[in-house]
Every structure is written in structure tokens, then in C-alpha cells.
Design an enzyme around this catalytic site. Structure first.
Site, PDB file in Angstrom:
ATOM      1  N   ARG A  32       7.712   3.423  -5.260  1.00  0.00           N
ATOM      2  CA  ARG A  32       7.878   2.546  -4.081  1.00  0.00           C
ATOM      3  C   ARG A  32       6.821   1.435  -4.072  1.00  0.00           C
ATOM      4  NH1 ARG A  32       7.929   5.166   1.843  1.00  0.00           N
ATOM      5  NH2 ARG A  32       5.715   5.392   1.379  1.00  0.00           N
ATOM      6  N   LEU A  50      11.336   1.257   6.733  1.00  0.00           N
ATOM      7  CA  LEU A  50      10.727   1.699   5.486  1.00  0.00           C
ATOM      8  C   LEU A  50      11.443   2.978   5.070  1.00  0.00           C
ATOM      9  CD1 LEU A  50       8.322   1.214   3.472  1.00  0.00           C
ATOM     10  CD2 LEU A  50       7.269   3.159   4.643  1.00  0.00           C
ATOM     11  N   GLU A  73      12.945   2.912  13.567  1.00  0.00           N
ATOM     12  CA  GLU A  73      12.006   3.927  13.063  1.00  0.00           C
ATOM     13  C   GLU A  73      10.808   3.981  13.999  1.00  0.00           C
ATOM     14  OE1 GLU A  73      10.250   2.871   9.242  1.00  0.00           O
ATOM     15  OE2 GLU A  73      10.209   0.758   9.786  1.00  0.00           O
ATOM     16  N   ARG A  82      -8.498 -20.436  -0.433  1.00  0.00           N
ATOM     17  CA  ARG A  82      -7.513 -20.202   0.606  1.00  0.00           C
ATOM     18  C   ARG A  82      -6.409 -21.260   0.644  1.00  0.00           C
ATOM     19  NH1 ARG A  82      -5.625 -21.060   5.481  1.00  0.00           N
ATOM     20  NH2 ARG A  82      -4.840 -19.230   6.591  1.00  0.00           N
ATOM     21  N   HIS A 109      -1.841 -20.983   1.440  1.00  0.00           N
ATOM     22  CA  HIS A 109      -0.740 -20.023   1.606  1.00  0.00           C
ATOM     23  C   HIS A 109      -0.069 -19.743   0.259  1.00  0.00           C
ATOM     24  CE1 HIS A 109      -1.508 -20.902   5.745  1.00  0.00           C
ATOM     25  NE2 HIS A 109      -0.540 -20.094   6.160  1.00  0.00           N
ATOM     26  N   TYR A 122       0.817  -1.211   0.000  1.00  0.00           N
ATOM     27  CA  TYR A 122       0.000   0.000   0.000  1.00  0.00           C
ATOM     28  C   TYR A 122       0.846   1.255   0.000  1.00  0.00           C
ATOM     29  CZ  TYR A 122       0.962   1.169   4.903  1.00  0.00           C
ATOM     30  OH  TYR A 122       1.585   1.543   6.074  1.00  0.00           O
ATOM     31  N   LYS A 173       6.515  -2.007   1.949  1.00  0.00           N
ATOM     32  CA  LYS A 173       5.346  -1.365   2.566  1.00  0.00           C
ATOM     33  C   LYS A 173       4.164  -2.332   2.464  1.00  0.00           C
ATOM     34  CE  LYS A 173       3.377   3.282   3.095  1.00  0.00           C
ATOM     35  NZ  LYS A 173       3.496   3.370   4.543  1.00  0.00           N
TER      36      LYS A 173
HETATM   37  N1  PDD Z   1       3.285   5.451   7.183  1.00  0.00           N
HETATM   38  N2  PDD Z   1       7.956   3.940   8.511  1.00  0.00           N
HETATM   39  C1  PDD Z   1       6.782   3.288   8.569  1.00  0.00           C
HETATM   40  C2  PDD Z   1       6.729   1.973   9.271  1.00  0.00           C
HETATM   41  C3  PDD Z   1       5.618   3.842   7.983  1.00  0.00           C
HETATM   42  O1  PDD Z   1       4.453   3.180   8.049  1.00  0.00           O
HETATM   43  C4  PDD Z   1       5.710   5.113   7.355  1.00  0.00           C
HETATM   44  C5  PDD Z   1       4.529   5.755   6.694  1.00  0.00           C
HETATM   45  C6  PDD Z   1       6.957   5.763   7.320  1.00  0.00           C
HETATM   46  C7  PDD Z   1       7.148   7.099   6.642  1.00  0.00           C
HETATM   47  O2  PDD Z   1       7.076   6.972   5.257  1.00  0.00           O
HETATM   48  P1  PDD Z   1       6.572   8.144   4.305  1.00  0.00           P
HETATM   49  O3  PDD Z   1       7.403   9.325   4.580  1.00  0.00           O
HETATM   50  O4  PDD Z   1       6.770   7.610   2.940  1.00  0.00           O
HETATM   51  O5  PDD Z   1       5.101   8.399   4.624  1.00  0.00           O
HETATM   52  C8  PDD Z   1       8.058   5.143   7.892  1.00  0.00           C
HETATM   53  C9  PDD Z   1       2.096   5.852   6.458  1.00  0.00           C
HETATM   54  C10 PDD Z   1       1.902   7.331   6.392  1.00  0.00           C
HETATM   55  C11 PDD Z   1       0.896   5.107   7.001  1.00  0.00           C
HETATM   56  O6  PDD Z   1       1.017   3.909   7.160  1.00  0.00           O
HETATM   57  O7  PDD Z   1      -0.158   5.717   7.247  1.00  0.00           O
END
Ligand code: PDD
Length: 285
Positions: free
Chosen positions: A50, A200, A176, A98, A100, A31, A144
């Protein structure tokens, strides 16, 4: 509200999820969250690239070309007459009985829809609180993925503690936030975790580092410890929805006298200027 489902723009109540969608059953998908400023999707290309990278890493082929997908997202913004707020975009591996394992022949399902505008200005000028938590996620945090179970567990923990974010610590190192990237300033130098499999690589993070490069401001993409975090002069986080957000309290300890520090404010302003100029030139084009 109108939503994009695969190639079609539908009314919100016409959009349905199949009970055997692998995104629904396994979290098998990827996503993006994209911010809109005055109708312009900020860093759209970066988010889309990305998305394709994440899909590629999980062996999923997105059936539409990136340019075509961008065009559909712009159509979605137009039909909803969106100005500020965001876009949520997810793509799952598709629907199958379903199991895996999966067949390559199943068709990914794409959904995109508007997110309401939420002002972060007050928090940006006051700063927010954070807690620390162990980073118990898998080792492909660079993808992501829709699988956000641990992220939501620690975000909820932060929320219940009255904090905005949970800062994750793996083997003594700050990786993070649960939904953001973390930065510290120490002795005038900015530090953030390198873009490895453990974080991420945030689009906001990358944008900010580009801005720093342009200004010749010093930074190091080096791992730093929880001790370094707690001894930092300033701490802030970045994310699409929060932009540059000062952190003024961690686990009850106050930072930069409980208000955004001078470096953080400088980065906030520089980031805002870039948003304004990119949005301005996109409007003119
Ligand atoms: N989250 N690290 C993680 C685990 C994240 O889920 C996000 C973003 C970031 C920052 O990434 P970016 O600058 O590309 O938004 C870092 C989004 C906003 C969310 O899940 O809502």
C-alpha cells in the site's frame, strides 16, 4: 531508541528533519502504521505494497525495492529488540527550495521508528463511543497521505466529546472513521463502504473481509447512509492499532445494549485467531 533514516539506522537524537523537507512544508509524502505482535510485523507485505501504491499515486518513486525495505524494517525491529507495539514509516518527496512544483531528481526521505505498545483490550471488551461529523476531506482518501489536517480536526472533536472516533458522513453516506474503517451489522449481514477514492482501503478491513470469505459469512461492500448507521444492530471499526473495535454509542445513542454485539465478538475472535496463527507461523519460519 534506534530509527531508520533512509538507508541508515541511527540513534533517535541523530535523526533530524531539514527545514526544506517537502513533507515538513507541504505534507508531501505518504506513510504506514504497522502493528507488531511478539516481534512480528503483522501484514507487513500488505502495508508495504500500500505504501508503494500511495507513493505511485502521488508520482513519487521510492528508490528502494520493497523486499529491501522490508529487510531494513526487520533490522530496525531487531536492533530495538521490539516485541509488541508498532512501526511508524513515512516517506516524503525530499528536500528542495520551497515551490509547489518539484523536480523529479529530488530523492525521497524515508523515516521509520518504533511506536510504543498501547493496550486496546479494555476498550475492545467494553466498546467505545463515537460521534458523527461531515466528511470534508479531499477526494483521494485512498492515498495514505501525510496530509491529515481534517482527520486530526475531527479526531480532536471526538476526543473533546469524550469519544474514541469520529465517523465521517459524505452526502448522507458513511465513508469511514477519522483513522479507521466503519462496519455495521443489520439483520445478520455486515456492511462496509466499498474501497473507492472516498476511503482508505484498510489492511485490517481487507483482512477481516478475507476471514469472512473463508467462513462463508455474509457481507456487502456497499455504501450505507447515516440513517442505516443509526438503525444498525451493531457497529464497529477496524484499524491496525484497534483491530476490531466495537462502537456502543454514537452521538449519545446506545447500540447493542451498550456492549459489544454477538457478531462483533465473533469477528474479533476470528481476527485474533488469524493474528495468532500468522504470528505463530512467522516465528517458526
Ligand atoms: N490509520 N481509514 C483511515 C483514514 C486511516 O487513517 C486508517 C488507519 C484506516 C485503517 O487502516 P488500517 O487497517 O490499514 O490501519 C482507515 C492509522 C492506523 C493511523 O493513521 O494511525
Amino acid at each position: 531508541m534506534k530509527v531508520l533514516v533512509n538507508d541508515e539506522i541511527l540513534d533517535r537524537n541523530q535523526a533530524k528533519v531539514d527545514i526544506e523537507d517537502r513533507g515538513y512544508q507541504f505534507g508531501d509524502g505518504v506513510y504506514e502504521v504497522i502493528n507488531l505482535y511478539n516481534g512480528v510485523p503483522f501484514t507487513l507485505k500488505e502495508h508495504i505494497s500500500r505504501l508503494y501504491r500511495s507513493a505511485n499515486e502521488i508520482g513519487m518513486k521510492i528508490y528502494v525495492e520493497p523486499e529491501q525495505l522490508c529487510k531494513r524494517l526487520l533490522d530496525l525491529i531487531n536492533v530495538n529488540n521490539m516485541k509488541d507495539g508498532g512501526l511508524y514509516l513515512q516517506i516524503t518527496r525530499g528536500v528542495s527550495h520551497r515551490a509547489h512544483q518539484y523536480e523529479d531528481s529530488i530523492k525521497p526521505r524515508l523515516v521509520a521508528y518504533p511506536l510504543p505498545y498501547k493496550s486496546v483490550q479494555t476498550a475492545q471488551s467494553a466498546g467505545v463511543e463515537a460521534i458523527t461529523a461531515d466528511d470534508l476531506r479531499w477526494l483521494r482518501c485512498d492515498i495514505k497521505s501525510l496530509n491529515l489536517l481534517y482527520n486530526i480536526m475531527v479526531k480532536q472533536k471526538a476526543h473533546e466529546a469524550g469519544a474514541f472516533e469520529a465517523i465521517l458522513i459524505r452526502d448522507g453516506v458513511v465513508t469511514e472513521g477519522s483513522s479507521s474503517n466503519i462496519f455495521i451489522v443489520k439483520g445478520g449481514i455486515l456492511f462496509t463502504h466499498p474501497a473507492t477514492n472516498k476511503i482508505l482501503n484498510g489492511i485490517t478491513r481487507t483482512k477481516l473481509l478475507e476471514i469472512l470469505d473463508k467462513h462463508g459469512w455474509q457481507y456487502k461492500t456497499e455504501p450505507f447512509t447515516k440513517e442505516a448507521l443509526m438503525e444498525a444492530d451493531e457497529v464497529f471499526l477496524t484499524s491496525t492499532t484497534s483491530e476490531v473495535m466495537p462502537i456502543t454509542n454514537i452521538d449519545g445513542v446506545t447500540f447493542s445494549h451498550g456492549k459489544p454485539g454477538p457478531y462483533t465478538q465473533k469477528f474479533q475472535d476470528a481476527f485474533r485467531n488469524v493474528v495468532n496463527s500468522e504470528v505463530g507461523s512467522a516465528k517458526k519460519a
